[in-house]
Motif scaffolding. Structure first.
Motif, PDB file in Angstrom:
ATOM      1  N   TRP A  53       0.982   1.454   0.238  1.00 43.18           N
ATOM      2  CA  TRP A  53       0.082   0.538   0.955  1.00 43.18           C
ATOM      3  C   TRP A  53       0.334  -0.912   0.548  1.00 43.18           C
ATOM      4  CZ3 TRP A  53      -3.092   0.565   5.017  1.00 43.18           C
ATOM      5  CH2 TRP A  53      -3.995  -0.492   5.168  1.00 43.18           C
ATOM      6  N   THR A  54       0.459  -1.136  -0.764  1.00 43.26           N
ATOM      7  CA  THR A  54       0.687  -2.490  -1.264  1.00 43.26           C
ATOM      8  C   THR A  54       2.008  -3.040  -0.750  1.00 43.26           C
ATOM      9  OG1 THR A  54      -0.597  -2.038  -3.267  1.00 43.26           O
ATOM     10  CG2 THR A  54       0.933  -3.891  -3.348  1.00 43.26           C
ATOM     11  N   ALA A  55       3.044  -2.227  -0.763  1.00 45.07           N
ATOM     12  CA  ALA A  55       4.354  -2.673  -0.273  1.00 45.07           C
ATOM     13  C   ALA A  55       4.278  -3.053   1.199  1.00 45.07           C
ATOM     14  CB  ALA A  55       5.384  -1.571  -0.496  1.00 45.07           C
ATOM     15  N   ARG A  56       3.599  -2.243   1.979  1.00 47.03           N
ATOM     16  CA  ARG A  56       3.446  -2.534   3.410  1.00 47.03           C
ATOM     17  C   ARG A  56       2.671  -3.829   3.617  1.00 47.03           C
ATOM     18  NH1 ARG A  56      -0.467  -1.411   7.353  1.00 47.03           N
ATOM     19  NH2 ARG A  56       0.353  -0.863   9.437  1.00 47.03           N
ATOM     20  N   ALA A  57       1.594  -4.010   2.843  1.00 44.69           N
ATOM     21  CA  ALA A  57       0.754  -5.197   2.988  1.00 44.69           C
ATOM     22  C   ALA A  57       1.482  -6.481   2.627  1.00 44.69           C
ATOM     23  CB  ALA A  57      -0.505  -5.049   2.127  1.00 44.69           C
ATOM     24  N   THR A  58       2.492  -6.371   1.772  1.00 43.81           N
ATOM     25  CA  THR A  58       3.252  -7.554   1.359  1.00 43.81           C
ATOM     26  C   THR A  58       4.532  -7.740   2.167  1.00 43.81           C
ATOM     27  OG1 THR A  58       4.319  -6.263  -0.399  1.00 43.81           O
ATOM     28  CG2 THR A  58       2.342  -7.489  -0.996  1.00 43.81           C
TER      29      THR A  58
END
Length: 253
Positions: A53-58
């Motif tokens: 999720w964090t990778a996608r959000a960034t």
């Protein structure tokens, strides 16, 4: 290693993975950390779902860092295979790529498909539920028997029920799942968001509005993307409620 030390090590692994998602090597580094801990499926799901999720959000989705061939490589050690699978399938879920989830699982070596862990099977159920495939309900029930109170797994199933628009008793099933532990505390804004959608579909507009308003109060500050989803759902609820009231008045006239 004590349970506290293990939780600390898992948190450290997640932090190392997501501190710089622009570094294309982080999925391999995360796999190495989880392999050193011999992480089970529950621990891997906790870390990988958040990392994806964090990778996608960034702007650095795992889908651009791992290839399907890498994820389905039969020569990987079990923990690395599990890590890559959890990362990649979670990223596909966040992008609503239901067909791609099924296609990837079908590419896995036969032994891996036969012995899929509970979280991976939940993601398979999500892919079926999201397309309103009735067999997804059967797989969901199987997963629920094993998942217990594992929140990440239950969130996947809840997401699938929310996405599937033509499932038999879909909204009612979603409400039942959202009332299970650990969701029964009523403090998870995402669960409340999905409950609100189900209540709207059932025509229970006042309850839906109360659920979405509570979700907006509980959402952490600064979560702009999710806040927009909640605002959109609130608009749908109020519009549907107004239309229902208008139609009722016309019938009475």
């Amino acid at each position: 290693m004590s349970s506290l030390e293990r939780r600390t090590a898992l948190l450290r692994a997640r932090t190392r993975a997501t501190v710089n998602t622009a570094d294309r090597s982080w999925p391999g580094r995360l796999a190495g950390d989880l392999r050193e801990l011999d992480a089970n499926w529950r621990e891997s799901a906790e870390v990988c779902a958040d990392a994806a999720w964090t990778a996608r959000a960034t702007g650095h989705s795992v889908l651009g860092l791992l290839s399907p061939d890498r994820v389905t490589d039969g020569g990987l050690d079990p923990v690395t295979a599990q890590t890559f699978r959890h990362l990649y399938l979670s990223a596909l879920r966040y992008d609503f790529r239901c067909s791609s989830i099924q296609a990837l699982v079908e590419q896995l070596p036969q032994p891996a498909r036969k012995d899929l862990d509970c979280y991976s099977r939940a993601l398979c159920a999500f892919a079926l539920l999201g397309r309103s495939r009735p067999e997804g309900l059967d797989l969901m029930d199987e997963v629920l028997d094993e998942a217990g109170t594992h929140a990440k797994t239950l969130h996947v199933l809840l997401h699938g029920l929310w996405l599937g628009q033509d499932l038999d008793q879909g909204p009612s099933r979603l409400l039942a799942l959202s009332a299970r532990p650990p969701f029964d505390t009523g403090t998870d804004p995402i669960v409340l968001f999905r409950r609100a959608g189900a209540l709207r579909r059932l025509g229970r507009y006042d309850e839906a509005l109360a659920a979405i308003d509570t979700a907006m109060e509980l959402l952490p500050p600064g979560d702009i993307a999710v806040h927009a989803d909640l605002v959109r759902e609130r608009s749908l609820i109020t519009t549907a409620g107004d239309l229902h009231q208008l139609i009722s008045q016309q019938i009475l006239c």
